[in-house]
Design a protein around this motif. Structure first.
Motif, PDB file in Angstrom:
ATOM      1  N   ARG A 112     -82.750  30.246 -54.018  1.00 28.63           N
ATOM      2  CA  ARG A 112     -83.725  29.152 -54.157  1.00 28.63           C
ATOM      3  C   ARG A 112     -83.826  28.698 -55.608  1.00 28.63           C
ATOM      4  NH1 ARG A 112     -86.486  32.196 -50.333  1.00 28.63           N
ATOM      5  NH2 ARG A 112     -87.764  33.194 -51.917  1.00 28.63           N
ATOM      6  N   VAL A 113     -83.860  29.654 -56.533  1.00 34.12           N
ATOM      7  CA  VAL A 113     -83.921  29.316 -57.959  1.00 34.12           C
ATOM      8  C   VAL A 113     -82.664  28.551 -58.360  1.00 34.12           C
ATOM      9  CG1 VAL A 113     -83.908  30.281 -60.304  1.00 34.12           C
ATOM     10  CG2 VAL A 113     -85.477  31.194 -58.593  1.00 34.12           C
ATOM     11  N   LEU A 114     -81.494  29.016 -57.920  1.00 29.51           N
ATOM     12  CA  LEU A 114     -80.225  28.350 -58.216  1.00 29.51           C
ATOM     13  C   LEU A 114     -80.207  26.932 -57.662  1.00 29.51           C
ATOM     14  CD1 LEU A 114     -77.228  28.264 -59.118  1.00 29.51           C
ATOM     15  CD2 LEU A 114     -76.672  29.361 -56.925  1.00 29.51           C
ATOM     16  N   GLU A 115     -80.603  26.761 -56.400  1.00 26.99           N
ATOM     17  CA  GLU A 115     -80.624  25.425 -55.786  1.00 26.99           C
ATOM     18  C   GLU A 115     -81.541  24.479 -56.547  1.00 26.99           C
ATOM     19  OE1 GLU A 115     -80.841  25.111 -51.420  1.00 26.99           O
ATOM     20  OE2 GLU A 115     -80.611  27.294 -51.425  1.00 26.99           O
TER      21      GLU A 115
ATOM     22  N   MET B  75     -79.997  23.540 -59.958  1.00 30.01           N
ATOM     23  CA  MET B  75     -78.928  22.544 -59.812  1.00 30.01           C
ATOM     24  C   MET B  75     -79.507  21.155 -59.512  1.00 30.01           C
ATOM     25  SD  MET B  75     -75.911  24.680 -57.849  1.00 30.01           S
ATOM     26  CE  MET B  75     -74.825  23.245 -57.672  1.00 30.01           C
ATOM     27  N   ARG B  76     -80.558  21.109 -58.694  1.00 30.15           N
ATOM     28  CA  ARG B  76     -81.199  19.831 -58.358  1.00 30.15           C
ATOM     29  C   ARG B  76     -81.811  19.190 -59.604  1.00 30.15           C
ATOM     30  NH1 ARG B  76     -82.493  21.077 -53.656  1.00 30.15           N
ATOM     31  NH2 ARG B  76     -84.156  22.517 -54.157  1.00 30.15           N
ATOM     32  N   THR B  77     -82.453  20.012 -60.466  1.00 28.06           N
ATOM     33  CA  THR B  77     -83.074  19.460 -61.673  1.00 28.06           C
ATOM     34  C   THR B  77     -82.034  18.960 -62.671  1.00 28.06           C
ATOM     35  OG1 THR B  77     -83.212  21.577 -62.851  1.00 28.06           O
ATOM     36  CG2 THR B  77     -85.095  20.963 -61.460  1.00 28.06           C
ATOM     37  N   LYS B  78     -80.819  19.465 -62.574  1.00 31.80           N
ATOM     38  CA  LYS B  78     -79.725  19.031 -63.456  1.00 31.80           C
ATOM     39  C   LYS B  78     -78.871  17.941 -62.799  1.00 31.80           C
ATOM     40  CE  LYS B  78     -80.850  22.136 -66.442  1.00 31.80           C
ATOM     41  NZ  LYS B  78     -81.865  21.760 -67.386  1.00 31.80           N
ATOM     42  N   ALA B  79     -79.307  17.479 -61.636  1.00 34.32           N
ATOM     43  CA  ALA B  79     -78.596  16.435 -60.882  1.00 34.32           C
ATOM     44  C   ALA B  79     -77.170  16.857 -60.519  1.00 34.32           C
ATOM     45  CB  ALA B  79     -78.608  15.103 -61.623  1.00 34.32           C
ATOM     46  N   ILE B  80     -76.995  18.140 -60.236  1.00 34.36           N
ATOM     47  CA  ILE B  80     -75.700  18.641 -59.768  1.00 34.36           C
ATOM     48  C   ILE B  80     -75.754  18.598 -58.245  1.00 34.36           C
ATOM     49  CG2 ILE B  80     -74.046  20.549 -59.797  1.00 34.36           C
ATOM     50  CD1 ILE B  80     -75.483  21.492 -62.407  1.00 34.36           C
ATOM     51  N   ILE B  81     -75.424  17.434 -57.711  1.00 39.31           N
ATOM     52  CA  ILE B  81     -75.557  17.208 -56.273  1.00 39.31           C
ATOM     53  C   ILE B  81     -74.192  17.120 -55.613  1.00 39.31           C
ATOM     54  CG2 ILE B  81     -76.439  15.622 -54.525  1.00 39.31           C
ATOM     55  CD1 ILE B  81     -78.547  14.815 -56.714  1.00 39.31           C
ATOM     56  N   GLY B  82     -73.335  16.288 -56.178  1.00 40.25           N
ATOM     57  CA  GLY B  82     -72.005  16.100 -55.614  1.00 40.25           C
ATOM     58  C   GLY B  82     -70.962  16.939 -56.316  1.00 40.25           C
TER      59      GLY B  82
ATOM     60  N   GLN C 133     -68.062  15.017 -52.494  1.00 38.50           N
ATOM     61  CA  GLN C 133     -68.978  15.283 -51.382  1.00 38.50           C
ATOM     62  C   GLN C 133     -70.320  15.748 -51.919  1.00 38.50           C
ATOM     63  OE1 GLN C 133     -68.421  14.896 -47.941  1.00 38.50           O
ATOM     64  NE2 GLN C 133     -66.670  13.750 -48.746  1.00 38.50           N
ATOM     65  N   GLU C 134     -71.396  15.272 -51.315  1.00 34.37           N
ATOM     66  CA  GLU C 134     -72.739  15.659 -51.735  1.00 34.37           C
ATOM     67  C   GLU C 134     -73.333  16.659 -50.763  1.00 34.37           C
ATOM     68  OE1 GLU C 134     -75.333  12.418 -52.616  1.00 34.37           O
ATOM     69  OE2 GLU C 134     -73.877  11.457 -53.929  1.00 34.37           O
ATOM     70  N   GLY C 135     -74.070  17.606 -51.309  1.00 39.06           N
ATOM     71  CA  GLY C 135     -74.788  18.565 -50.479  1.00 39.06           C
ATOM     72  C   GLY C 135     -73.902  19.537 -49.738  1.00 39.06           C
ATOM     73  N   ARG C 136     -72.721  19.813 -50.237  1.00 42.02           N
ATOM     74  CA  ARG C 136     -71.791  20.705 -49.550  1.00 42.02           C
ATOM     75  C   ARG C 136     -71.611  22.037 -50.280  1.00 42.02           C
ATOM     76  NH1 ARG C 136     -68.303  18.170 -45.744  1.00 42.02           N
ATOM     77  NH2 ARG C 136     -67.809  20.336 -45.301  1.00 42.02           N
ATOM     78  N   TRP C 137     -72.577  22.413 -51.101  1.00 39.48           N
ATOM     79  CA  TRP C 137     -72.482  23.680 -51.828  1.00 39.48           C
ATOM     80  C   TRP C 137     -72.779  24.836 -50.900  1.00 39.48           C
ATOM     81  CZ3 TRP C 137     -69.884  22.672 -55.846  1.00 39.48           C
ATOM     82  CH2 TRP C 137     -70.092  21.501 -56.565  1.00 39.48           C
TER      83      TRP C 137
ATOM     84  N   ASP D 146     -74.075  30.458 -65.996  1.00 41.91           N
ATOM     85  CA  ASP D 146     -74.658  31.599 -66.668  1.00 41.91           C
ATOM     86  C   ASP D 146     -76.009  31.925 -66.031  1.00 41.91           C
ATOM     87  OD1 ASP D 146     -74.927  33.409 -69.107  1.00 41.91           O
ATOM     88  OD2 ASP D 146     -76.732  32.156 -69.226  1.00 41.91           O
ATOM     89  N   ALA D 147     -76.158  33.144 -65.502  1.00 41.13           N
ATOM     90  CA  ALA D 147     -77.375  33.523 -64.786  1.00 41.13           C
ATOM     91  C   ALA D 147     -78.610  33.510 -65.679  1.00 41.13           C
ATOM     92  CB  ALA D 147     -77.195  34.900 -64.151  1.00 41.13           C
ATOM     93  N   GLU D 148     -78.435  33.798 -66.947  1.00 42.46           N
ATOM     94  CA  GLU D 148     -79.554  33.789 -67.896  1.00 42.46           C
ATOM     95  C   GLU D 148     -80.115  32.376 -68.037  1.00 42.46           C
ATOM     96  OE1 GLU D 148     -82.203  35.713 -70.328  1.00 42.46           O
ATOM     97  OE2 GLU D 148     -80.440  36.744 -69.558  1.00 42.46           O
ATOM     98  N   THR D 149     -79.229  31.398 -68.185  1.00 47.62           N
ATOM     99  CA  THR D 149     -79.643  29.998 -68.336  1.00 47.62           C
ATOM    100  C   THR D 149     -80.359  29.495 -67.091  1.00 47.62           C
ATOM    101  OG1 THR D 149     -77.796  29.583 -69.823  1.00 47.62           O
ATOM    102  CG2 THR D 149     -78.799  27.655 -68.794  1.00 47.62           C
ATOM    103  N   ILE D 150     -79.853  29.863 -65.929  1.00 51.70           N
ATOM    104  CA  ILE D 150     -80.451  29.426 -64.664  1.00 51.70           C
ATOM    105  C   ILE D 150     -81.827  30.049 -64.460  1.00 51.70           C
ATOM    106  CG2 ILE D 150     -80.203  29.551 -62.147  1.00 51.70           C
ATOM    107  CD1 ILE D 150     -77.182  29.411 -62.590  1.00 51.70           C
ATOM    108  N   GLY D 151     -82.001  31.260 -64.969  1.00 52.64           N
ATOM    109  CA  GLY D 151     -83.279  31.945 -64.820  1.00 52.64           C
ATOM    110  C   GLY D 151     -83.280  33.007 -63.745  1.00 52.64           C
TER     111      GLY D 151
END
Length: 88
Positions: free
Chosen positions: A9-12, A15-22, A28-32, A72-77
């Motif tokens: 959930r934190v990762l998702e 990624m959403r806050t960084k606009a990493i969608i496609g 393709q969007e939303g296929r992670w 990097d897991a540290e950056t993501i939190g």
């Protein structure tokens, strides 16, 4: 090591806050594949530092083309969440 549901959930959200969608490769969007997101050991040469035991590396794959993103897991939190699960 697979991510826990709270780590996913934190990762998702990150990624959403960084606009990493496609996917940058196939578009393709939303296929992670968040369910398969995991800590991985980097491709290491002899005597290289093991990033998994350092800051942690998180792998996320595109379900459409298989392109991999490494974060990097540290950056993501989520590094501290992993430490708590391992009681470090």
């Amino acid at each position: 090591m697979p991510l826990s549901s709270s780590q996913r959930r934190v990762l998702e959200e990150w990624m959403r806050t960084k606009a990493i969608i496609g996917c940058p490769c196939c578009g393709q969007e939303g296929r992670w594949r968040f369910a398969d997101a995991a800590y991985v050991r980097a491709l290491l040469e002899e005597d290289d530092e093991d990033l998994t035991e350092g800051g942690g590396v998180v792998k996320v794959a595109c379900d459409s083309c298989g392109h991999l993103l490494l974060f990097d897991a540290e950056t993501i939190g989520i590094r501290r969440m992993w430490d708590q699960r391992r009681e470090l």
